[in-house]
Each structure stands twice: as structure tokens, then as C-alpha cells.
Motif scaffolding. Structure first.
Motif, short mmCIF file in Angstrom:
data_model
loop_
_atom_site.label_atom_id
_atom_site.label_comp_id
_atom_site.label_asym_id
_atom_site.label_seq_id
_atom_site.Cartn_x
_atom_site.Cartn_y
_atom_site.Cartn_z
N ASP A 1 0.86 -1.19 0.00
CA ASP A 1 0.00 0.00 0.00
C ASP A 1 0.90 1.24 0.00
O ASP A 1 1.21 1.78 1.05
CB ASP A 1 -0.93 -0.02 1.22
N ASP A 2 1.32 1.65 -1.19
CA ASP A 2 2.23 2.79 -1.35
C ASP A 2 1.47 3.99 -1.89
O ASP A 2 0.86 3.92 -2.95
CB ASP A 2 3.36 2.45 -2.33
N ARG B 1 7.88 1.33 -3.44
CA ARG B 1 8.96 1.70 -2.53
C ARG B 1 8.52 2.05 -1.12
O ARG B 1 9.23 1.80 -0.16
CB ARG B 1 9.71 2.92 -3.09
N GLU B 2 7.38 2.64 -0.98
CA GLU B 2 6.97 3.23 0.30
C GLU B 2 6.90 2.22 1.44
O GLU B 2 7.44 2.47 2.51
CB GLU B 2 5.61 3.93 0.12
N THR C 1 0.50 8.79 -7.54
CA THR C 1 0.26 7.36 -7.73
C THR C 1 -0.06 6.69 -6.40
O THR C 1 0.57 6.96 -5.39
CB THR C 1 1.53 6.66 -8.31
N HIS C 2 -1.04 5.82 -6.41
CA HIS C 2 -1.33 4.99 -5.26
C HIS C 2 -1.20 3.55 -5.71
O HIS C 2 -1.97 3.07 -6.55
CB HIS C 2 -2.74 5.27 -4.72
N ILE C 3 -0.22 2.86 -5.19
CA ILE C 3 0.03 1.47 -5.55
C ILE C 3 -0.53 0.59 -4.44
O ILE C 3 -0.11 0.69 -3.30
CB ILE C 3 1.53 1.20 -5.74
N TYR C 4 -1.51 -0.24 -4.80
CA TYR C 4 -2.08 -1.14 -3.81
C TYR C 4 -2.24 -2.53 -4.41
O TYR C 4 -2.83 -2.70 -5.48
CB TYR C 4 -3.45 -0.66 -3.32
N GLN D 1 0.71 -3.07 -14.23
CA GLN D 1 0.54 -3.46 -12.82
C GLN D 1 1.80 -4.16 -12.30
O GLN D 1 2.24 -3.91 -11.18
CB GLN D 1 -0.68 -4.36 -12.66
N ILE D 2 2.37 -5.03 -13.12
CA ILE D 2 3.60 -5.72 -12.70
C ILE D 2 4.74 -4.73 -12.53
O ILE D 2 5.54 -4.83 -11.60
CB ILE D 2 3.94 -6.85 -13.69
N GLN D 3 4.81 -3.74 -13.41
CA GLN D 3 5.84 -2.71 -13.29
C GLN D 3 5.70 -1.98 -11.94
O GLN D 3 6.67 -1.76 -11.23
CB GLN D 3 5.75 -1.72 -14.45
N LEU D 4 4.47 -1.62 -11.59
CA LEU D 4 4.23 -0.95 -10.30
C LEU D 4 4.59 -1.87 -9.14
O LEU D 4 5.19 -1.44 -8.15
CB LEU D 4 2.77 -0.50 -10.20
N TYR D 5 4.23 -3.15 -9.26
CA TYR D 5 4.54 -4.13 -8.21
C TYR D 5 6.05 -4.22 -8.00
O TYR D 5 6.54 -4.23 -6.87
CB TYR D 5 3.95 -5.49 -8.60
#
Length: 170
Positions: A35-36, A64-65, A41-44, A56-60
């Protein structure tokens, strides 16, 4: 020192494009919730198995957070392993004609990504794929036998000087 015979350098964007072009999506097992919340950008990702497209895989792989450097390295290795496992699973499950199409798609994708600077390598990937395509062509001809229909052709380039007939098997 570490000795390497060959190298392949991929950008994150290159991995995402390759996944989208060759696989569409891949199943990735996220070991823990991510949960970044980053600027813009919000990556969850919940923990567990899920289908992801290239973006999505790139974000995964880049989150970093709430993750560590080790977790990102592990995620990157995991994605490469998932890609190889999926490719091998498809080669085993497909009929030979589908494998020829898949390998041609991989070759075309790698050529485009190399041209765009998303892949850099000293390995002759196209040569390896051409050799593999030749072997699959031999298998395909034996597989189809007398079931060849019509005088149509696949929309694919010549392989070692041969044109593949439309076997009407896909």
C-alpha cells in the motif's frame, strides 16, 4: 569477480511492454500487502495470487513506500521467474502451430523493444528463436500430417526460407 557469458538488460517499461505483448497478463503471488501512496500514484496490491498486466507488474516491482530494497529485488526476480514458467507452460500446452506463433511474437517483441532501447543484450536472441522456430516447424509438419487445408498462409515472416501454410488448427 563474477564472470558472465551474456547479459540482458531490461528497463521496467520494457518488462511491462513485453508482458503485455506476449502474455497479456501473468499470475503473480504477492507475499504481503503493498500500500504505497506516492505523489500522483497509489500502488495497492493485496496479499495473494492475482492476474496483473504489464503496467501493474511494473508498479509491483517498483513499489517503494512500504517495501524494502530486498523485497523489490525479490519481486523483480519473481516476475522474471513467472515469465519463464508461463512461457514453458504454454510451450508444453500449445499445439506446435501455436508455439510457432508465440515464438514469432516473442522475436518481434524483442526486436521492437531493442530498437526502442528497452532491451540491451549481447546475446543473439533472434538467432536462438530462429533455431527454435525451425525445430517447431518440423514438429508442426509432423503433427498436422495430412490435415493441411487450402493455400492460405499465416501472417508471419519466412522462417529459414520456408513459408508456413495455414493448417487451420488454431
Amino acid at each position: 569477480g563474477l564472470s558472465m557469458d551474456y547479459y540482458v538488460k531490461l528497463t521496467f517499461k520494457g518488462v511491462a511492454k513485453f508482458i503485455d505483448r506476449v502474455f497479456g497478463t501473468l499470475e503473480v503471488d504477492v507475499p504481503q500487502e503493498i500500500d504505497d501512496k506516492q505523489p500522483g500514484t497509489h500502488i495497492y496490491f493485496p496479499a495473494g495470487k492475482q492476474r496483473m498486466n504489464g503496467e501493474q507488474i511494473q508498479l509491483y516491482m517498483r513499489s517503494r513506500e512500504t517495501t524494502s530494497v530486498e523485497r523489490r529485488n525479490t519481486a523483480q526476480q519473481q516476475v522474471l521467474e513467472v515469465m519463464m514458467n508461463e512461457m514453458m507452460a504454454r510451450l508444453k500446452a500449445n499445439n506446435p502451430l501455436q508455439n510457432i506463433q508465440m515464438l514469432n511474437n516473442i522475436k518481434t517483441s524483442i526486436a521492437e523493444l531493442t530498437k526502442n532501447g528497452d532491451i540491451e543484450t549481447d546475446l543473439d536472441i533472434a538467432g536462438v528463436i530462429d533455431e527454435t522456430l525451425g525445430k517447431w516447424l518440423d514438429i508442426a509438419v509432423k503433427f498436422v500430417g495430412s490435415r493441411i487445408t487450402g493455400e492460405q498462409f499465416f501472417d508471419m515472416p519466412k522462417i529459414k526460407g520456408l513459408v508456413i501454410a495455414d493448417f487451420d488448427m488454431l
